[in-house]
Design a protein around this motif. Structure first.
Motif, PDB file in Angstrom:
ATOM      1  N   ASN A  56       0.817  -1.216   0.000  1.00  0.00           N
ATOM      2  CA  ASN A  56       0.000   0.000   0.000  1.00  0.00           C
ATOM      3  C   ASN A  56       0.853   1.271   0.000  1.00  0.00           C
ATOM      4  N   LEU A  57       2.145   1.154  -0.310  1.00  0.00           N
ATOM      5  CA  LEU A  57       3.043   2.308  -0.259  1.00  0.00           C
ATOM      6  C   LEU A  57       2.618   3.401  -1.230  1.00  0.00           C
ATOM      7  N   SER A  58       2.135   3.002  -2.408  1.00  0.00           N
ATOM      8  CA  SER A  58       1.730   3.990  -3.414  1.00  0.00           C
ATOM      9  C   SER A  58       0.589   4.867  -2.917  1.00  0.00           C
ATOM     10  N   GLU A 114      11.512   1.465  -2.362  1.00  0.00           N
ATOM     11  CA  GLU A 114      10.258   2.213  -2.491  1.00  0.00           C
ATOM     12  C   GLU A 114       9.844   2.781  -1.137  1.00  0.00           C
ATOM     13  N   LYS A 115       9.997   1.971  -0.091  1.00  0.00           N
ATOM     14  CA  LYS A 115       9.671   2.404   1.272  1.00  0.00           C
ATOM     15  C   LYS A 115      10.630   3.498   1.738  1.00  0.00           C
ATOM     16  N   ASP A 119       9.747   7.288   2.951  1.00  0.00           N
ATOM     17  CA  ASP A 119      10.235   7.858   4.211  1.00  0.00           C
ATOM     18  C   ASP A 119      10.816   9.252   3.992  1.00  0.00           C
ATOM     19  N   TYR A 120      11.553   9.419   2.892  1.00  0.00           N
ATOM     20  CA  TYR A 120      12.105  10.744   2.583  1.00  0.00           C
ATOM     21  C   TYR A 120      10.992  11.764   2.331  1.00  0.00           C
ATOM     22  N   PHE A 179      16.532   0.304   6.749  1.00  0.00           N
ATOM     23  CA  PHE A 179      16.277  -0.278   5.436  1.00  0.00           C
ATOM     24  C   PHE A 179      17.518  -0.226   4.549  1.00  0.00           C
ATOM     25  N   ASN A 180      18.268   0.891   4.639  1.00  0.00           N
ATOM     26  CA  ASN A 180      19.524   0.984   3.884  1.00  0.00           C
ATOM     27  C   ASN A 180      20.522  -0.068   4.366  1.00  0.00           C
ATOM     28  N   TYR A 181      20.608  -0.233   5.692  1.00  0.00           N
ATOM     29  CA  TYR A 181      21.505  -1.230   6.274  1.00  0.00           C
ATOM     30  C   TYR A 181      21.099  -2.629   5.822  1.00  0.00           C
ATOM     31  N   SER A 182      19.789  -2.871   5.852  1.00  0.00           N
ATOM     32  CA  SER A 182      19.267  -4.179   5.455  1.00  0.00           C
ATOM     33  C   SER A 182      19.622  -4.495   4.006  1.00  0.00           C
ATOM     34  N   GLU A 183      19.497  -3.496   3.129  1.00  0.00           N
ATOM     35  CA  GLU A 183      19.778  -3.710   1.720  1.00  0.00           C
ATOM     36  C   GLU A 183      21.268  -3.879   1.448  1.00  0.00           C
ATOM     37  N   GLN A 184      22.088  -3.037   2.093  1.00  0.00           N
ATOM     38  CA  GLN A 184      23.529  -3.076   1.848  1.00  0.00           C
ATOM     39  C   GLN A 184      24.178  -4.348   2.378  1.00  0.00           C
TER      40      GLN A 184
END
Length: 242
Positions: A56-58, A114-115, A119-120, A179-184
């Motif tokens: 439902n982010l959109s 996307e999330k 957030d930004y 989320f950045n940490y999770s992705e990296q």
């Protein structure tokens, strides 16, 4: 906590709708009434998308600029400074352009980035609302001898918006970091937020600590709006009878 939030926003929206139809709402509170109605629509559609499409982010991405425009209108009506009125108008235009510009990336991103982008958007909205809330409070002190814009219930909403936006920024910055940490580092976000992993992840602890505070400040915001709507309607009725 979620149920209390839903109850608050539903009661506020029904009250706002009643006051709008009965023409008892103060003019400077019209934008807040619209915010409440938009929030009910946003949460309802968001809930449907979460169940139907599992994403439902959109929905929140689309509704955030609309919500910001209504809050900006609220501060525009209640601030005297001409330069800030112009800046508020400009901020709405720039915020919408930012949303449209980033939409190209949003629709092509996988759920996690996307999330982060969402957030930004929320952080940008929070920063702008803090600026306008502080401007209104400064405006009060400038006008305190004239009592032109000194409305204690508008101040109540402005202070609640300021308080909520501050926690919102902290929460979403923590979310962006996680989320950045999770992705990296290729660590699933569910693992990072699990009790076992939280012993090694300071930021995730802070995230979990701030989350209930964000709900609390959100509930506080809608309680303040409820009081402001009631008093705005009472003051409007008294003014009409004089």
């Amino acid at each position: 906590m979620r149920e209390i939030y839903w109850a608050n926003i539903a009661i506020d929206a029904l009250l706002a709708l009643f006051l709008l139809f009965t023409k008892r709402l103060g003019h400077n509170m019209y934008p807040i009434a619209l915010v409440l109605l938009i929030n009910v629509l946003e949460e309802s559609i968001g809930r449907y998308f979460a169940i139907r499409f599992r994403n439902n982010l959109s929905v929140f991405y689309v509704f955030n600029p609309i919500e910001y425009a209504c809050f900006a209108w609220f501060f525009y009506l209640n601030i005297d400074y001409k330069i800030f009125k112009k800046l508020i108008r400009l901020s709405v235009i720039l915020f919408i352009i930012f949303i449209i510009g980033s939409l190209y990336f949003f629709i092509k991103l996988p759920p996690l980035p996307e999330k982060i982008l969402l957030d930004y958007v929320v952080v940008a909205k929070g920063f702008l609302l803090i600026i306008w809330a502080v401007t209104y409070i400064i405006n009060i002190f400038d006008q305190i001898g004239k009592y032109q814009k000194l409305n204690v219930f508008v101040l109540l909403v402005a202070a609640a918006v300021l308080f909520y936006s501050s926690f919102s920024i902290i929460f979403h910055f923590l979310e962006i970091f996680l989320f950045n940490y999770s992705e990296q580092h290729h660590v699933p976000i569910t693992v990072m937020l699990s009790p076992q992993y939280k012993t090694h992840m300071y930021a995730s602890k802070q995230y979990e600590a701030v989350k209930p505070l964000l709900f609390f400040t959100n509930i506080l915001l809608y309680l303040c709006i409820f009081v402001a709507l009631i008093k705005s309607a009472t003051n409007s009725k008294q003014a009409n009878t004089i």
